[in-house]
Design an enzyme around this catalytic site. Structure first.
Site, mmCIF file in Angstrom:
data_model
loop_
_atom_site.group_PDB
_atom_site.id
_atom_site.type_symbol
_atom_site.label_atom_id
_atom_site.label_comp_id
_atom_site.label_asym_id
_atom_site.label_seq_id
_atom_site.Cartn_x
_atom_site.Cartn_y
_atom_site.Cartn_z
ATOM 1 N N GLN A 126 -7.298 -0.451 -12.700
ATOM 2 C CA GLN A 126 -5.861 -0.245 -12.930
ATOM 3 C C GLN A 126 -5.138 -1.579 -12.792
ATOM 4 O OE1 GLN A 126 -3.911 1.811 -9.720
ATOM 5 N NE2 GLN A 126 -2.325 2.671 -11.027
ATOM 6 N N GLY A 127 -4.662 -2.121 -13.900
ATOM 7 C CA GLY A 127 -3.995 -3.422 -13.882
ATOM 8 C C GLY A 127 -2.487 -3.273 -13.957
ATOM 9 N N SER A 129 -0.226 -3.970 -10.688
ATOM 10 C CA SER A 129 0.427 -4.910 -9.771
ATOM 11 C C SER A 129 0.158 -6.364 -10.171
ATOM 12 C CB SER A 129 -0.092 -4.702 -8.347
ATOM 13 O OG SER A 129 0.034 -3.365 -7.965
ATOM 14 N N SER A 161 -8.440 -2.384 -7.659
ATOM 15 C CA SER A 161 -9.531 -1.719 -6.932
ATOM 16 C C SER A 161 -10.736 -1.574 -7.854
ATOM 17 C CB SER A 161 -9.103 -0.328 -6.471
ATOM 18 O OG SER A 161 -8.021 -0.412 -5.599
ATOM 19 N N GLU A 243 -1.353 10.127 -9.234
ATOM 20 C CA GLU A 243 -2.064 9.327 -8.226
ATOM 21 C C GLU A 243 -1.552 9.664 -6.826
ATOM 22 O OE1 GLU A 243 -1.870 5.053 -8.808
ATOM 23 O OE2 GLU A 243 -2.967 4.654 -6.960
ATOM 24 N N ASN A 383 4.967 3.547 1.055
ATOM 25 C CA ASN A 383 5.664 4.736 1.564
ATOM 26 C C ASN A 383 7.168 4.533 1.710
ATOM 27 O OD1 ASN A 383 3.139 5.832 1.576
ATOM 28 N ND2 ASN A 383 3.277 6.664 3.646
ATOM 29 N N GLU A 384 7.580 3.282 1.985
ATOM 30 C CA GLU A 384 9.035 3.037 2.071
ATOM 31 C C GLU A 384 9.688 3.358 0.724
ATOM 32 O OE1 GLU A 384 6.687 0.972 3.071
ATOM 33 O OE2 GLU A 384 7.073 0.610 5.198
HETATM 34 C C1 LIG Z 1 -6.255 -1.306 -0.998
HETATM 35 C C2 LIG Z 1 -5.288 -1.477 -2.131
HETATM 36 C C3 LIG Z 1 -5.673 -1.102 -3.404
HETATM 37 C C4 LIG Z 1 -4.818 -1.309 -4.485
HETATM 38 N N1 LIG Z 1 -5.277 -1.004 -5.751
HETATM 39 C C5 LIG Z 1 -4.491 -1.309 -6.814
HETATM 40 C C6 LIG Z 1 -5.003 -1.150 -8.143
HETATM 41 O O1 LIG Z 1 -6.147 -0.710 -8.357
HETATM 42 N N2 LIG Z 1 -4.207 -1.506 -9.179
HETATM 43 C C7 LIG Z 1 -2.938 -1.978 -9.000
HETATM 44 O O2 LIG Z 1 -2.266 -2.243 -9.986
HETATM 45 N N3 LIG Z 1 -2.427 -2.168 -7.753
HETATM 46 C C8 LIG Z 1 -3.192 -1.838 -6.668
HETATM 47 N N4 LIG Z 1 -2.691 -2.058 -5.387
HETATM 48 C C9 LIG Z 1 -1.376 -2.658 -5.227
HETATM 49 C C10 LIG Z 1 -0.301 -1.737 -4.650
HETATM 50 O O3 LIG Z 1 0.145 -0.805 -5.620
HETATM 51 C C11 LIG Z 1 0.821 -2.634 -4.133
HETATM 52 O O4 LIG Z 1 0.291 -3.346 -3.021
HETATM 53 C C12 LIG Z 1 2.046 -1.848 -3.702
HETATM 54 O O5 LIG Z 1 2.702 -1.314 -4.828
HETATM 55 C C13 LIG Z 1 3.026 -2.717 -2.899
HETATM 56 O O6 LIG Z 1 3.317 -3.889 -3.568
HETATM 57 P P1 LIG Z 1 3.169 -5.334 -2.860
HETATM 58 O O7 LIG Z 1 1.813 -5.432 -2.268
HETATM 59 O O8 LIG Z 1 3.584 -6.369 -3.845
HETATM 60 O O9 LIG Z 1 4.182 -5.292 -1.659
HETATM 61 P P2 LIG Z 1 5.732 -5.588 -1.702
HETATM 62 O O10 LIG Z 1 6.344 -4.887 -2.869
HETATM 63 O O11 LIG Z 1 5.957 -7.055 -1.568
HETATM 64 O O12 LIG Z 1 6.227 -4.865 -0.384
HETATM 65 C C14 LIG Z 1 6.014 -5.433 0.911
HETATM 66 C C15 LIG Z 1 6.677 -4.496 1.924
HETATM 67 O O13 LIG Z 1 8.092 -4.447 1.674
HETATM 68 C C16 LIG Z 1 8.503 -3.096 1.475
HETATM 69 N N5 LIG Z 1 9.532 -3.022 0.422
HETATM 70 C C17 LIG Z 1 9.483 -3.643 -0.785
HETATM 71 N N6 LIG Z 1 10.585 -3.312 -1.504
HETATM 72 C C18 LIG Z 1 11.301 -2.443 -0.747
HETATM 73 C C19 LIG Z 1 12.538 -1.737 -0.934
HETATM 74 N N7 LIG Z 1 13.210 -1.830 -2.079
HETATM 75 N N8 LIG Z 1 12.975 -0.934 0.055
HETATM 76 C C20 LIG Z 1 12.272 -0.813 1.222
HETATM 77 N N9 LIG Z 1 11.102 -1.465 1.476
HETATM 78 C C21 LIG Z 1 10.638 -2.272 0.499
HETATM 79 C C22 LIG Z 1 7.258 -2.351 1.043
HETATM 80 O O14 LIG Z 1 7.342 -0.989 1.339
HETATM 81 C C23 LIG Z 1 6.179 -3.056 1.843
HETATM 82 O O15 LIG Z 1 6.100 -2.512 3.134
HETATM 83 C C24 LIG Z 1 -3.523 -1.860 -4.279
HETATM 84 C C25 LIG Z 1 -3.115 -2.206 -2.994
HETATM 85 C C26 LIG Z 1 -3.983 -2.047 -1.931
HETATM 86 C C27 LIG Z 1 -3.525 -2.491 -0.571
#
Ligand SMILES: Cc1cc2nc3c(=O)[nH]c(=O)nc-3n(C[C@H](O)[C@H](O)[C@H](O)COP(=O)(O)OP(=O)(O)OC[C@H]3O[C@@H](n4cnc5c(N)ncnc54)[C@H](O)[C@@H]3O)c2cc1C
Length: 397
Positions: A126-127, A129, A161, A243, A383-384
């Site tokens: 899944q591409g 992020s 992943s 999902e 979750n936020e």
């Molecule tokens: C084990 C794992 C597997 C994954 N697999 C995939 C995958 O296969 N394909 C894929 O595309 N992605 C994947 N992801 C990515 C995942 O979807 C993102 O990590 C997730 O959407 C959060 O984005 P970020 O890591 O950029 O965090 P950020 O968006 O930078 O967030 C950091 C923190 O800030 C909080 N935050 C951000 N914005 C807000 C807001 N507006 N209000 C309140 N709080 C906020 C978030 O809740 C979080 O706690 C995976 C992630 C993990 C950890």
């Protein structure tokens, strides 16, 4: 809401149990019942067994080779399979991109992918992020430019992943950089296309599940576009709702709670089993209540969906409650294990050779699972963010 399973559903449960007793190889069940990541070989072999029976796509409509089961039957099937130790099916294909393709894809895409989906022959990555687009996914920057009959793709994806096993990737790309959501499209990219490179990211448990992908002038046929250009955002919302609903993981929560009870009955505190410690016992019962509530919430959501009510962002509710429960149960398992909670057991060696290592037989896999599950409240949308969706759509704030 009706609290009883109707007789037809109970009969179905018995049919599934009998099938599992006759067809699930015990060695495969033993490997999958640990909390280590399931091997690709087991996933494929189990999918082949189910395919023979016509059950390899439990949540799909009959016209695409699925079972046509009701939501309740799917729930029962998933639960019985998990409790029996059946490997999980390939979620990227069956639960994520598959339904998008049969709902929005072209006839040629159905033709190309349907049978491989049912046979579990393709591993999907899944591409979505990117380094600067996670919660704020709409700000993604990977560019797909039309050039004749092809798209040329440049950009970077992260946290993919199982990307190292992927044969195909379903990606969100910008086809119009001047728009936000309306500039996003969904496209299918072969993982071995020239210009695709995949780098490992090693996680907190020293496991390799995550990857970073770079696209450097990757060319794919324009036919690989899913549905219409500029509609990728709505397809992604459809996919993410699915999902989130399955990331609640009711069966896993139930199995891990049973494991916690087993650990607490065996480990001692002050010469008595931990399970007899009133404070520890009451904490377990609190988790039991949360787990029961999650199961009933899931059944209520299924009942509402059956009645055609889609007003609630059900996926967000189940995701928040189910993922937080997974983490709480894991924390108590580690606490109950005491010193053994800190031991790293070699996953593959343990599975292949019956090498027990130090500690009781229930200890291997607990720490690995605990560390991996730090991520469940992040992936599929943090979750936020789910709480914000609930505040807006459910509470009208
Ligand atoms: C084990 C794992 C597997 C994954 N697999 C995939 C995958 O296969 N394909 C894929 O595309 N992605 C994947 N992801 C990515 C995942 O979807 C993102 O990590 C997730 O959407 C959060 O984005 P970020 O890591 O950029 O965090 P950020 O968006 O930078 O967030 C950091 C923190 O800030 C909080 N935050 C951000 N914005 C807000 C807001 N507006 N209000 C309140 N709080 C906020 C978030 O809740 C979080 O706690 C995976 C992630 C993990 C950890």
């Amino acid at each position: 809401m009706d609290f009883a399973f109707d007789p037809a559903d109970e009969a179905f449960r018995q049919e599934v149990k009998a099938f599992l007793a006759d067809n699930l190889p015990p060695e495969m069940a033993r490997r999958s019942s640990t909390n280590y990541h399931i091997s690709r070989a087991d996933t494929r072999a189990w999918t082949a067994i189910l395919h023979k029976r016509g059950w390899s796509a439990p949540s799909w409509p009959v016209e695409f080779g699925g079972t046509g089961w009701s939501l309740m039957q799917q729930f029962i099937f998933d639960q019985e399979c998990f409790f029996a130790g059946a490997p999980l099916l390939e979620t990227g294909g069956l639960k994520m991109i598959g339904p998008v393709i049969f709902t929005f894809g072209t006839p040629a895409q159905h033709e190309r992918f349907n049978e491989p989906f049912l046979r579990g022959e393709i591993t999907w990555g899944q591409g979505f992020s990117e380094p600067n687009a996670g919660s704020d996914l709409a700000s993604l920057a990977t560019r797909a430019e039309r050039d004749g009959d092809e798209y040329v793709i440049n950009g970077r994806k992260i946290w993919t992943s199982n990307g190292q096993y992927a044969n195909w990737l379903f990606c969100l790309v910008k086809t119009d950089p001047n728009e936000r959501q309306r500039g996003i499209s969904m496209i299918l990219i072969p993982a071995d296309a020239p210009g695709v490179s995949i780098q490992p990211i090693i996680d907190i448990g020293e496991a390799h599940n995550l990857n970073e992908m770079v696209f450097d002038n990757v060319r794919v046929p324009a036919d690989n576009l899913v549905g219409e250009e500029g509609k990728g955002w709505s397809y992604a919302q459809f996919l993410l709702e699915n999902e989130r609903a399955f990331s609640a993981e009711v069966p896993r929560n139930k199995r891990n709670l049973a494991l916690l009870r087993r650990i607490a009955a065996d480990r001692k505190k002050g010469g008595r089993p931990l399970a007899e410690d009133p404070v520890f016992a009451s904490r377990i019962e609190q988790l039991q209540s949360d787990c029961d509530a999650l199961e009933w919430m899931t059944l209520r959501a299924l009942t509402a969906k059956k009645g055609g009510d889609t007003s609630l962002p059900v996926g967000s509710i189940l995701k928040v409650r189910g993922t937080e429960l997974q983490q709480k149960i894991g924390e108590m398992q580690i606490e109950a294990l005491g010193d053994y909670g800190a031991v790293v057991y070699p996953g593959e060696d343990y599975l292949d050779t019956d090498l027990m290592g130090p500690g009781p037989d229930y200890a291997p896999g607990v720490l690995a699972d605990f560390l991996y599950r730090r991520a469940v409240t992040i992936y599929g949308g943090a979750n936020e963010i789910q709480r914000t969706i609930l505040a807006k759509r459910y509470l009208g704030l």
